[in-house]
Structures are given as structure tokens and as C-alpha cells.
Design a protein around this motif. Structure first.
Motif, PDB file in Angstrom:
ATOM      1  N   LYS A 150       0.832  -1.200   0.000  1.00 61.27           N
ATOM      2  CA  LYS A 150       0.000   0.000   0.000  1.00 61.27           C
ATOM      3  C   LYS A 150       0.871   1.257   0.000  1.00 61.27           C
ATOM      4  N   VAL A 151       1.935   1.257   0.765  1.00 57.38           N
ATOM      5  CA  VAL A 151       2.844   2.404   0.791  1.00 57.38           C
ATOM      6  C   VAL A 151       3.501   2.579  -0.577  1.00 57.38           C
ATOM      7  N   ASP A 152       3.937   1.489  -1.188  1.00 59.67           N
ATOM      8  CA  ASP A 152       4.551   1.574  -2.515  1.00 59.67           C
ATOM      9  C   ASP A 152       3.551   2.077  -3.543  1.00 59.67           C
ATOM     10  N   ASN A 153       2.302   1.596  -3.454  1.00 62.67           N
ATOM     11  CA  ASN A 153       1.255   2.017  -4.374  1.00 62.67           C
ATOM     12  C   ASN A 153       0.982   3.503  -4.209  1.00 62.67           C
ATOM     13  N   MET A 154       0.929   3.974  -2.942  1.00 62.85           N
ATOM     14  CA  MET A 154       0.712   5.396  -2.660  1.00 62.85           C
ATOM     15  C   MET A 154       1.878   6.211  -3.228  1.00 62.85           C
ATOM     16  N   LYS A 155       3.079   5.722  -3.041  1.00 61.06           N
ATOM     17  CA  LYS A 155       4.266   6.403  -3.565  1.00 61.06           C
ATOM     18  C   LYS A 155       4.193   6.498  -5.080  1.00 61.06           C
ATOM     19  N   TYR A 156       3.762   5.412  -5.717  1.00 56.58           N
ATOM     20  CA  TYR A 156       3.646   5.382  -7.169  1.00 56.58           C
ATOM     21  C   TYR A 156       2.626   6.407  -7.657  1.00 56.58           C
ATOM     22  N   LYS A 157       1.496   6.504  -6.915  1.00 58.31           N
ATOM     23  CA  LYS A 157       0.455   7.455  -7.296  1.00 58.31           C
ATOM     24  C   LYS A 157       0.913   8.897  -7.089  1.00 58.31           C
ATOM     25  N   VAL A 158       1.615   9.152  -6.013  1.00 55.94           N
ATOM     26  CA  VAL A 158       2.063  10.507  -5.708  1.00 55.94           C
ATOM     27  C   VAL A 158       3.228  10.910  -6.601  1.00 55.94           C
ATOM     28  N   THR A 171       3.876  -2.743  -7.031  1.00 55.14           N
ATOM     29  CA  THR A 171       3.933  -3.803  -6.024  1.00 55.14           C
ATOM     30  C   THR A 171       5.068  -4.778  -6.297  1.00 55.14           C
TER      31      THR A 171
END
Length: 177
Positions: A150-158, A171
Motif C-alpha cells: 500500500k505504501v509503494d502504491n501510494m508512492k507510485y500514485k504521488v 507492487t
């Protein structure tokens, strides 16, 4: 020389501040005391001037001998420490501490504290190992992996693709942990 130059408490011969003589003192006695006070004040001033001159002379002699203020301080400290070491109080305290150091109670206390320190050190070492192992278990748990994704996904989105990540999935197994 006027008595007011010396800061005396009498404004004029025979009259104290407030305009009256102290009880039991005649005007003649007050004048004699005033004259004596003036002489003593003059002597004090002269002695101050002589002291300043002597201090300057001593400083000049020390300078000519090559004695710096720092070496003087060192010498004073060394002399002071020597005086302390030779004092009866220091010698008595040293003897008492030596006696305490040789006592059975001191030796037992020292051994006990040493053992307590070793046991405490071992306990902290064991606790550190347990914590390290627990964090390792947590990192490999499904909950942590899910959180990490989830943190990686959030980082990817941001952050998006602006940091040169290319087209691979957020992921993927390139986590910084």
C-alpha cells in the motif's frame, strides 16, 4: 585635602551628616577624629598608588624573565594541588579510602555490583536479540507485506513516473526494506 574627596561621612569638622554630633562626643573630639580620618584616607590612597606601582614593576620583571601569565597559572595550580596533597585532610581521606578499599564489605559490594552489571548486560543482549527476531518475523508477515504494498502504491500514485521508474508495477519486489 578636603574630607569630601575621600568619601568620609563628615561634611565639615565636628558636624556629622545630619548636622549633629554623636552622643558623648565633643566638637573638639570630633575634629580630632576628622583629622585622623583624613590622614588615614590619605595613607590608604598612597598605599593604593604604591601597590599599583609595585604590581607594574613585578609584571615588568616577570616579562623580562619570560614568565607568561599562562605559566604563572600553571605554577599556581601545581602549587595548590601539591598543598592539597600534603594537607592533613587529604592524607586522612586517602588513608580512609584505602582502608575502605581493603575491607571485606567493599569487596563483597564490588563483586555484587560487577555480577549485577554482567547480568544486566546479558539481559539487554537477550532482549535486543528477541526484538530483532520479532521485527524480522513482522517484516515477513502478510500484514506487513500488505502495508508495504500500500505504501509503494501510494508512492507510485504521488510520485508517478517522473522519477524514472518506467512501466513496472508499484507492487514489485523493489522495496527499500
Amino acid at each position: 585635602m578636603d574630607s569630601s574627596e575621600h568619601g568620609s561621612s563628615v561634611t565639615s569638622p565636628g558636624v556629622a551628616i545630619g548636622g549633629t554630633l554623636p552622643p558623648g562626643l565633643t566638637e573638639e573630639e570630633a575634629e580630632e577624629i576628622q583629622v585622623e580620618l583624613t590622614k588615614v584616607d590619605d595613607e590608604i590612597q598612597t598605599l593604593r598608588q604604591v601597590l599599583v606601582a609595585k604590581e607594574r614593576h613585578a609584571a615588568e620583571l616577570k616579562r623580562r624573565l619570560g614568565i607568561s601569565p599562562l605559566s604563572e597559572i600553571k605554577q599556581n595550580i601545581n602549587k595548590g594541588w601539591h598543598d592539597v596533597q600534603c594537607s592533613n585532610a587529604y592524607l586522612s581521606a586517602s588513608a580512609t579510602l584505602e582502608d575502605i578499599g581493603r575491607s571485606d564489605a567493599y569487596k563483597r559490594t564490588q563483586e555484587t555490583l560487577s555480577q549485577a552489571g554482567q547480568m544486566t548486560s546479558a539481559a539487554f543482549s537477550t532482549m535486543g536479540s528477541a526484538i530483532r527476531n520479532r521485527f524480522g518475523e513482522m517484516r515477513n508477515s502478510p500484514s506487513f507485506k500488505s502495508f508495504e504494498d500500500k505504501v509503494d502504491n501510494m508512492k507510485y500514485k504521488v510520485m508517478g513516473r517522473s522519477n524514472g521508474e518506467g512501466d513496472h508495477s508499484p507492487t514489485s519486489n523493489n522495496a527499500p526494506f
